[in-house]
Design a protein around this motif. Structure first.
Motif, PDB file in Angstrom:
ATOM      1  N   MET A   1       1.006  -1.253  -0.106  1.00 25.79           N
ATOM      2  CA  MET A   1       0.068   0.107   0.191  1.00 25.79           C
ATOM      3  C   MET A   1       0.901   1.264   0.004  1.00 25.79           C
ATOM      4  SD  MET A   1      -2.928   1.104   2.724  1.00 25.79           S
ATOM      5  CE  MET A   1      -3.831  -0.359   2.668  1.00 25.79           C
ATOM      6  N   PRO A   2       0.628   2.189  -0.823  1.00 26.05           N
ATOM      7  CA  PRO A   2       1.247   3.359  -0.748  1.00 26.05           C
ATOM      8  C   PRO A   2       1.333   4.164   0.376  1.00 26.05           C
ATOM      9  CG  PRO A   2       0.016   3.266  -2.733  1.00 26.05           C
ATOM     10  CD  PRO A   2      -0.379   2.334  -1.662  1.00 26.05           C
ATOM     11  N   PRO A   3       2.570   5.037   0.822  1.00 20.51           N
ATOM     12  CA  PRO A   3       2.506   5.699   2.068  1.00 20.51           C
ATOM     13  C   PRO A   3       1.313   6.544   2.113  1.00 20.51           C
ATOM     14  CG  PRO A   3       4.651   5.615   0.896  1.00 20.51           C
ATOM     15  CD  PRO A   3       3.887   4.784   0.130  1.00 20.51           C
ATOM     16  N   ARG A   4       0.967   7.326   1.017  1.00 18.66           N
ATOM     17  CA  ARG A   4       0.031   8.400   1.222  1.00 18.66           C
ATOM     18  C   ARG A   4      -1.525   7.642   1.376  1.00 18.66           C
ATOM     19  NH1 ARG A   4       0.099  12.938  -3.540  1.00 18.66           N
ATOM     20  NH2 ARG A   4       0.662  14.320  -2.016  1.00 18.66           N
ATOM     21  N   LEU A   5      -1.719   6.587   0.766  1.00 15.19           N
ATOM     22  CA  LEU A   5      -3.042   5.963   1.120  1.00 15.19           C
ATOM     23  C   LEU A   5      -3.072   5.290   2.675  1.00 15.19           C
ATOM     24  CD1 LEU A   5      -5.681   5.087   0.224  1.00 15.19           C
ATOM     25  CD2 LEU A   5      -4.566   2.877  -0.597  1.00 15.19           C
ATOM     26  N   ARG A   6      -1.937   4.982   3.150  1.00 17.18           N
ATOM     27  CA  ARG A   6      -1.839   4.437   4.525  1.00 17.18           C
ATOM     28  C   ARG A   6      -2.098   5.748   5.366  1.00 17.18           C
ATOM     29  NH1 ARG A   6       1.624  -0.006   6.305  1.00 17.18           N
ATOM     30  NH2 ARG A   6       2.337  -1.101   4.454  1.00 17.18           N
ATOM     31  N   ARG A   7      -1.573   6.871   5.064  1.00 16.39           N
ATOM     32  CA  ARG A   7      -1.718   8.022   6.264  1.00 16.39           C
ATOM     33  C   ARG A   7      -3.334   8.592   5.815  1.00 16.39           C
ATOM     34  NH1 ARG A   7       3.710  10.037   3.717  1.00 16.39           N
ATOM     35  NH2 ARG A   7       5.109   9.247   5.397  1.00 16.39           N
ATOM     36  N   LEU A   8      -3.757   8.323   4.778  1.00 10.88           N
ATOM     37  CA  LEU A   8      -5.363   8.582   4.625  1.00 10.88           C
ATOM     38  C   LEU A   8      -6.071   7.568   5.346  1.00 10.88           C
ATOM     39  CD1 LEU A   8      -7.289  10.396   3.468  1.00 10.88           C
ATOM     40  CD2 LEU A   8      -7.584   8.654   1.507  1.00 10.88           C
ATOM     41  N   ALA A  10      -5.127   5.790   7.942  1.00 13.90           N
ATOM     42  CA  ALA A  10      -4.825   6.044   9.551  1.00 13.90           C
ATOM     43  C   ALA A  10      -5.586   7.632   9.913  1.00 13.90           C
ATOM     44  CB  ALA A  10      -3.468   6.315   9.555  1.00 13.90           C
ATOM     45  N   ALA A  11      -5.647   8.574   9.130  1.00 17.75           N
ATOM     46  CA  ALA A  11      -6.255   9.808   9.544  1.00 17.75           C
ATOM     47  C   ALA A  11      -7.761   9.545   9.606  1.00 17.75           C
ATOM     48  CB  ALA A  11      -6.163  10.860   8.302  1.00 17.75           C
ATOM     49  N   VAL A  12      -8.474   8.553   8.618  1.00 15.81           N
ATOM     50  CA  VAL A  12      -9.676   8.350   8.893  1.00 15.81           C
ATOM     51  C   VAL A  12     -10.132   7.496   9.945  1.00 15.81           C
ATOM     52  CG1 VAL A  12     -11.823   7.115   7.929  1.00 15.81           C
ATOM     53  CG2 VAL A  12     -10.474   8.767   6.247  1.00 15.81           C
ATOM     54  N   GLY A  13      -9.139   6.628  10.247  1.00 16.06           N
ATOM     55  CA  GLY A  13      -9.268   5.725  11.393  1.00 16.06           C
ATOM     56  C   GLY A  13      -9.029   6.579  12.626  1.00 16.06           C
ATOM     57  N   VAL A  14      -8.312   7.616  12.899  1.00 14.50           N
ATOM     58  CA  VAL A  14      -8.137   8.439  14.086  1.00 14.50           C
ATOM     59  C   VAL A  14      -9.487   9.182  14.457  1.00 14.50           C
ATOM     60  CG1 VAL A  14      -6.971  10.510  14.949  1.00 14.50           C
ATOM     61  CG2 VAL A  14      -5.601   8.515  13.918  1.00 14.50           C
ATOM     62  N   LEU A  15      -9.994   9.865  13.299  1.00 14.11           N
ATOM     63  CA  LEU A  15     -11.212  10.656  13.202  1.00 14.11           C
ATOM     64  C   LEU A  15     -12.284   9.667  13.877  1.00 14.11           C
ATOM     65  CD1 LEU A  15     -10.822  12.968  10.293  1.00 14.11           C
ATOM     66  CD2 LEU A  15     -10.543  13.726  12.745  1.00 14.11           C
ATOM     67  N   ALA A  16     -12.519   8.486  13.358  1.00 12.57           N
ATOM     68  CA  ALA A  16     -13.387   7.506  13.737  1.00 12.57           C
ATOM     69  C   ALA A  16     -13.279   7.075  15.102  1.00 12.57           C
ATOM     70  CB  ALA A  16     -13.442   6.268  12.790  1.00 12.57           C
ATOM     71  N   PHE A  17     -12.125   6.853  15.437  1.00  8.63           N
ATOM     72  CA  PHE A  17     -11.921   6.468  17.050  1.00  8.63           C
ATOM     73  C   PHE A  17     -11.952   7.487  17.728  1.00  8.63           C
ATOM     74  CE2 PHE A  17      -8.942   6.453  20.413  1.00  8.63           C
ATOM     75  CZ  PHE A  17      -9.197   5.291  21.117  1.00  8.63           C
ATOM     76  N   LEU A  18     -11.580   8.691  17.471  1.00  3.58           N
ATOM     77  CA  LEU A  18     -11.727   9.917  18.525  1.00  3.58           C
ATOM     78  C   LEU A  18     -13.214  10.305  18.656  1.00  3.58           C
ATOM     79  CD1 LEU A  18      -8.745  12.261  17.844  1.00  3.58           C
ATOM     80  CD2 LEU A  18      -9.176  10.874  19.802  1.00  3.58           C
ATOM     81  N   THR A  19     -14.104   9.833  17.587  1.00  2.76           N
ATOM     82  CA  THR A  19     -15.564  10.223  17.622  1.00  2.76           C
ATOM     83  C   THR A  19     -16.100   9.164  18.574  1.00  2.76           C
ATOM     84  OG1 THR A  19     -15.505  11.170  15.337  1.00  2.76           O
ATOM     85  CG2 THR A  19     -17.825  10.426  16.487  1.00  2.76           C
ATOM     86  N   VAL A  20     -15.676   7.875  18.479  1.00  4.57           N
ATOM     87  CA  VAL A  20     -16.392   7.072  19.302  1.00  4.57           C
ATOM     88  C   VAL A  20     -15.883   7.086  20.653  1.00  4.57           C
ATOM     89  CG1 VAL A  20     -16.625   4.596  19.857  1.00  4.57           C
ATOM     90  CG2 VAL A  20     -16.874   5.374  17.553  1.00  4.57           C
ATOM     91  N   TYR A  21     -14.489   7.548  20.898  1.00  2.00           N
ATOM     92  CA  TYR A  21     -13.800   7.718  22.423  1.00  2.00           C
ATOM     93  C   TYR A  21     -14.590   9.048  23.034  1.00  2.00           C
ATOM     94  CZ  TYR A  21     -10.129   7.965  25.653  1.00  2.00           C
ATOM     95  OH  TYR A  21      -9.356   8.057  26.768  1.00  2.00           O
TER      96      TYR A  21
END
Length: 68
Positions: A1-8, A10-21
């Motif tokens: 997986m390209p680094p830019r896609l990994r970061r994208l 991860a960014a979506v994952g962080v936002l989803a996690f923080l919303t639930v948290y």
């Protein structure tokens, strides 16, 4: 997986996690006894503990970006 896609991802994952948290912390905080020191302790710990579960996700996002 390209680094830019990994970061994208991860960014979506962080936002989803923080919303639930944040929703969970506020919901749990409603059940605590009404004392300023309990609120201070609970929200102090909850406000710093959010980073621990995200460390593996952030490491994963950065692992493919290093060049040899």
């Amino acid at each position: 997986m390209p680094p830019r896609l990994r970061r994208l991802v991860a960014a979506v994952g962080v936002l989803a996690f923080l919303t639930v948290y944040i929703w969970a912390v506020i919901s749990i905080g409603d059940y605590l006894p009404r004392a300023w020191w309990i609120d201070l302790l609970f929200y102090g710990v909850a406000g710093t503990a959010w980073g621990l579960p995200l460390i593996p996700l952030l490491r994963w996002a950065e692992q493919g970006g290093r060049r040899k």
